[in-house]
Design a protein around this motif. Sequence first.
Motif, PDB file in Angstrom:
ATOM      1  N   MET A 100      -5.562   9.270   7.150  1.00 54.02           N
ATOM      2  CA  MET A 100      -4.886   8.168   6.484  1.00 54.02           C
ATOM      3  C   MET A 100      -3.392   8.455   6.436  1.00 54.02           C
ATOM      4  O   MET A 100      -2.981   9.584   6.215  1.00 54.02           O
ATOM      5  N   ASP A 112      -0.006   8.832   4.770  1.00 52.05           N
ATOM      6  CA  ASP A 112       0.394   9.112   3.388  1.00 52.05           C
ATOM      7  C   ASP A 112       1.197   7.962   2.786  1.00 52.05           C
ATOM      8  O   ASP A 112       1.082   7.669   1.596  1.00 52.05           O
ATOM      9  N   CYS A 135      -0.501   5.163   0.741  1.00 54.14           N
ATOM     10  CA  CYS A 135      -0.907   5.402  -0.645  1.00 54.14           C
ATOM     11  C   CYS A 135       0.110   4.872  -1.639  1.00 54.14           C
ATOM     12  O   CYS A 135      -0.187   4.753  -2.812  1.00 54.14           O
ATOM     13  N   TYR A 136       1.341   4.584  -1.195  1.00 57.51           N
ATOM     14  CA  TYR A 136       2.358   4.099  -2.107  1.00 57.51           C
ATOM     15  C   TYR A 136       2.252   2.613  -2.383  1.00 57.51           C
ATOM     16  O   TYR A 136       2.957   2.093  -3.226  1.00 57.51           O
ATOM     17  N   GLN A 156       2.362   1.369  -5.903  1.00 59.67           N
ATOM     18  CA  GLN A 156       2.791   2.480  -6.746  1.00 59.67           C
ATOM     19  C   GLN A 156       4.285   2.682  -6.576  1.00 59.67           C
ATOM     20  O   GLN A 156       4.897   2.173  -5.648  1.00 59.67           O
ATOM     21  N   ASN A 161       1.171  15.012  -0.126  1.00 64.85           N
ATOM     22  CA  ASN A 161       0.134  14.004   0.118  1.00 64.85           C
ATOM     23  C   ASN A 161      -0.147  13.313  -1.216  1.00 64.85           C
ATOM     24  O   ASN A 161      -0.791  13.893  -2.091  1.00 64.85           O
ATOM     25  N   CYS A 209      -2.138  11.054  -1.922  1.00 67.04           N
ATOM     26  CA  CYS A 209      -3.490  10.480  -1.959  1.00 67.04           C
ATOM     27  C   CYS A 209      -4.526  11.499  -2.398  1.00 67.04           C
ATOM     28  O   CYS A 209      -5.629  11.548  -1.855  1.00 67.04           O
ATOM     29  N   GLU A 229      -3.464   9.614  -9.362  1.00 66.11           N
ATOM     30  CA  GLU A 229      -3.795  10.574  -8.322  1.00 66.11           C
ATOM     31  C   GLU A 229      -2.908  11.804  -8.388  1.00 66.11           C
ATOM     32  O   GLU A 229      -1.730  11.711  -8.735  1.00 66.11           O
ATOM     33  N   TRP A 271      -0.703  14.430  -6.495  1.00 63.93           N
ATOM     34  CA  TRP A 271       0.062  14.457  -5.264  1.00 63.93           C
ATOM     35  C   TRP A 271       0.008  15.900  -4.785  1.00 63.93           C
ATOM     36  O   TRP A 271       0.635  16.780  -5.371  1.00 63.93           O
TER      37      TRP A 271
END
Length: 184
Positions: free
Chosen positions: A1, A3, A6-7, A10, A43, A45, A55, A57
Amino acid sequence: MNDAACYIGQTAPLLATRSTTSGGVMSAIDRSKVLARFWAKVNPCGPVHPALGTECWLWKAGRHRGGYGEFWAGEYTVYAHRFAYESSVGPIPDGLKVDHLCRVRACVNPSHLEPVTNRENTLRGDTIPAACARKTHCPKGHAYSGDNLYVSPSRGDRECVSCQRAKQRERTIRARAARTIGAK
């Protein structure tokens, strides 16, 4: 995936302009390069911490043998979690350490980090002193409180007064019995 994916939804890590390595001597360009290099090694995620709801990091680069991330900050090696906290939140107050609220040593999520005293950090951890401090009763079930609590002035250990009195009675009975046998 990827990285960066994931933002979505967020806030991405902050790229602060202050230097954590040389008291502000680093130029803004150097700072931004160091910060970009740092966040590229993260990371975002990681696993979601149930109590924190966010999560971890996780630090993807080099780690100290204790599991903490390490990062070359341009002048010397620093712990990754401390660098993340200082670059995102601000300086760590003197006399305090950065504690991982999530208990994951490789986590650099600033919302999972909190400056605390060394004592607080030790008592929050999975250590023998922390386990002893959490005990509320002696092994025989007496409460460590009020008149039943004795704290050793030299070691700081907590002792159950009821159990100490029982041990002293047993020693006295044995000593009397030994004197009686020796007198005959």
